[in-house]
Structures are given as C-alpha cells and as structure tokens.
Write an enzyme that holds these catalytic residues in place. Structure first.
Site, mmCIF file in Angstrom:
data_model
loop_
_atom_site.group_PDB
_atom_site.id
_atom_site.type_symbol
_atom_site.label_atom_id
_atom_site.label_comp_id
_atom_site.label_asym_id
_atom_site.label_seq_id
_atom_site.Cartn_x
_atom_site.Cartn_y
_atom_site.Cartn_z
ATOM 1 N N GLY A 74 45.379 98.326 22.049
ATOM 2 C CA GLY A 74 45.577 98.307 20.634
ATOM 3 C C GLY A 74 44.617 98.618 19.382
ATOM 4 O O GLY A 74 43.971 99.830 20.002
ATOM 5 N N GLY A 98 40.838 99.866 20.891
ATOM 6 C CA GLY A 98 40.893 101.092 21.262
ATOM 7 C C GLY A 98 41.228 101.161 22.727
ATOM 8 O O GLY A 98 42.087 100.746 23.330
ATOM 9 N N GLY A 101 51.257 104.267 23.700
ATOM 10 C CA GLY A 101 50.699 104.214 24.947
ATOM 11 C C GLY A 101 51.003 105.413 25.817
ATOM 12 O O GLY A 101 50.244 106.069 26.393
ATOM 13 N N ASP A 102 52.257 105.895 25.688
ATOM 14 C CA ASP A 102 52.521 107.067 26.276
ATOM 15 C C ASP A 102 51.738 108.393 25.618
ATOM 16 O O ASP A 102 51.736 109.362 26.354
ATOM 17 C CB ASP A 102 54.356 107.354 26.086
ATOM 18 C CG ASP A 102 55.034 106.158 26.365
ATOM 19 O OD1 ASP A 102 54.779 105.490 27.387
ATOM 20 O OD2 ASP A 102 56.039 105.830 25.626
#
Length: 319
Positions: A234, A237, A263-264
């Site tokens: 998050g 980093g 995230g993807d």
C-alpha cells in the site's frame, strides 16, 4: 509475448459515491463504469496499453459482455466457452479513495472446462516470455490448480508469475519448491498468510522506515524456491527479494482515488521491466510506478505509460 490467465473473470461495475459510505443509508453516485476485469485481465490491459504483445486467456461464452469489452479495448484474448455468464463484481469508491469490493463467486467450472482451459493456456504459452496466473479460482476448480499449471508450463521455459490468495495461495506454497514460480506477488495479508507474520506489523514497520521484517518474510519464500517475491504494501511501497538481494521502493506522492487494479498494475510493470532486461531495482521501480499510477485513477481505470511518475519512486537496497 506475455500471456495472462484469469480463471474467474468478471465484469467490474464501479460506482463512485458522493460522500463516505454509511451502512443502511441512501447514497447517490456521481458515475458508474462497467469494464472487463479480473486480475489477469487487468494485467493484460496494462501490458496492452504499454504496446507490448499480450494475450489474455479466460473462460467465457462467445457472446459474453466481457468479450465485447475486450474487443472494444482491442486487448487480444483466447477463451474457452462457458454456458453461464461471467460474474459481476461491484466496487464502491468513496471521495477519499476508500474502496469497498463486493465480489460474486463466479460460475462453477466443469472438469472439462478446467481441462480445456489448461490446455489452451499451455498452447498459448509455447512462445511466451512470461505467463501470469492471477486471481481467485472459481467453484469447481481444485485449490492446487495453480501448482499443476506451474509444472505444466515449465517445459516451455517461460517465466511464471502468480498473484493469488487464501486457499489457492496456500496450496501452491505447500508444493514449493516443485511448483515455485519465478515471481510471487503477495500483499501484506498474503505474505502473512504464507509466513505466519503480522500483516499490519509488516506495513507499519516498513512505513516507519524499517522494511527488515517484510524482507525476512519474503526471503523465507525465496529460500523455498521462489525466484523473486515482490510484496506490495500500500502506501508503504513495495519490497522485492531475490537470491541476489533485497530492495524497498517508496511510492511517489499521489492522491489515492481507488485501489482497484493497483496490485495487478504492479505485476504488469514488473514483467514489462523484465522483458526490457532491467535490473532488479529498476524492475521494482517500474512496478511501484505502475501501482501508484493505478491508485491515482478513479474506479477501475488502469494506467498508461504517460501517467507514470517513475523518477519519483525511491529504491533503496536492504541488507
């Protein structure tokens, strides 16, 4: 070529709220978007926007709205027919960027569809540089299917990335090192699931300037055969650990509008950087730049190269 698998794709419906969500209250929405989604499809979209060859593999009926959406975006794909429509996931985004996701389980896949999907993936991966296995597994798919796929893909010599959680993640890890991927992308909760760590503690310590606990947790997976572990944390980093070293990347300052697809996007940034033969610290830098850019966009929008702020990502070696 980068190939992605999304076994449980979705139509992502995102509603942007005009004020913070209050349970039991009536809310107005300022906008609604519907886009093809699922973690592997998100990766494929980001890779496609970067101008790199990609193909998304998924189960969907030939007239399913998700395939029409991919056609409209010009994202190349191959699909295995389904009798049912793919699931619809609802995302509620508040003005401060807080995101609430309500995900359907998805249609159950028969043994025949699972087998055909695996065969199609292996066929499409014959000349791939990277294969990305992403997301949850739908009903009807064994929890250890990702482990089976990693082994099935090995003879092609392609690199394999896995981004999943809960039972499929634990089943994959249970078969390390035999089924260890070249890249594993957990968030703090998933890294804690695998290592017995405290998820909040991993993020807090990293945000406070001590990524050591996160590095040690990730290193324990590398010692079990994983080629590289990139843990996304998050606002703290991300950490990258390989057999050669460990690095922490601090993200550029952004106003978070939605965390969907962040995230993807990080996974896409990492594999894109690897295809460009960038060194590990620069692979992490590009990954964090992509993830941060995604977080700055509303709804399920995904970043394009001109929206990156790579120079503002700070990467430091961790000993």
């Amino acid at each position: 070529m980068i190939v992605t698998l999304t076994a449980n794709p979705s139509l992502d419906r995102t509603a942007t709220l005009d004020r913070p969500l209050t349970r039991g209250d009536v809310h107005r929405v300022s906008s609604v978007t519907v886009e093809p989604g699922g973690k592997g499809i998100n990766v494929a979209r980001v890779v496609h926007y970067a101008g790199h060859p990609v193909r998304a593999v998924l189960p969907a009926a030939s007239d399913d709205q998700i395939l029409h959406g991919l056609d409209a975006l010009r994202v190349p794909y191959r699909s295995v027919p389904l009798a049912e429509s793919v699931r619809t996931n609802l995302t509620l985004t508040e003005p401060d960027g807080t995101t609430t996701k309500i995900n359907e389980p998805g249609p159950s896949l028969t043994d025949d569809v699972v087998e055909r999907l695996a065969r199609l993936l292996v066929l499409e991966s014959e000349r791939a540089d990277w294969v990305v296995l992403s997301g949850s597994l739908p009903p009807g798919v064994p929890a250890d299917w990702y482990a089976d796929l990693v082994r099935a893909l090995r003879p092609w010599g392609c690199r394999i990335a896995v981004d999943t959680s809960d039972a499929p993640l634990l089943a994959l890890a249970a078969q390390f090192p035999d089924a260890a991927p070249d890249l594993l992308k957990p968030n703090s909760e998933e890294l804690a699931q695998l290592t017995g760590s405290d998820a909040d503690g991993l993020e807090r310590s990293t945000a406070a300037g001590d990524p050591g606990p996160c590095v040690e947790a990730a290193r324990s997976l590398v010692e079990r055969g994983v080629g590289a572990v990139m843990a996304t944390l998050g606002g703290a980093g991300a950490v990258l650990v390989t057999p050669e070293g460990a690095w922490h990347a601090s993200p550029p300052p952004v106003t978070v509008r939605s965390t969907v697809g962040a995230g993807d996007s990080s996974v896409a940034g990492y594999v894109l950087a690897h295809t460009r033969e960038l060194a590990a610290p620069d692979r992490l830098r590009l990954a964090v730049a992509y993830g941060s850019a995604a977080a700055s966009l509303a709804g399920t929008a995904l970043p394009q190269p001109d929206q990156l702020n790579t120079s503002a990502v700070t990467v430091t070696s961790v000993h």
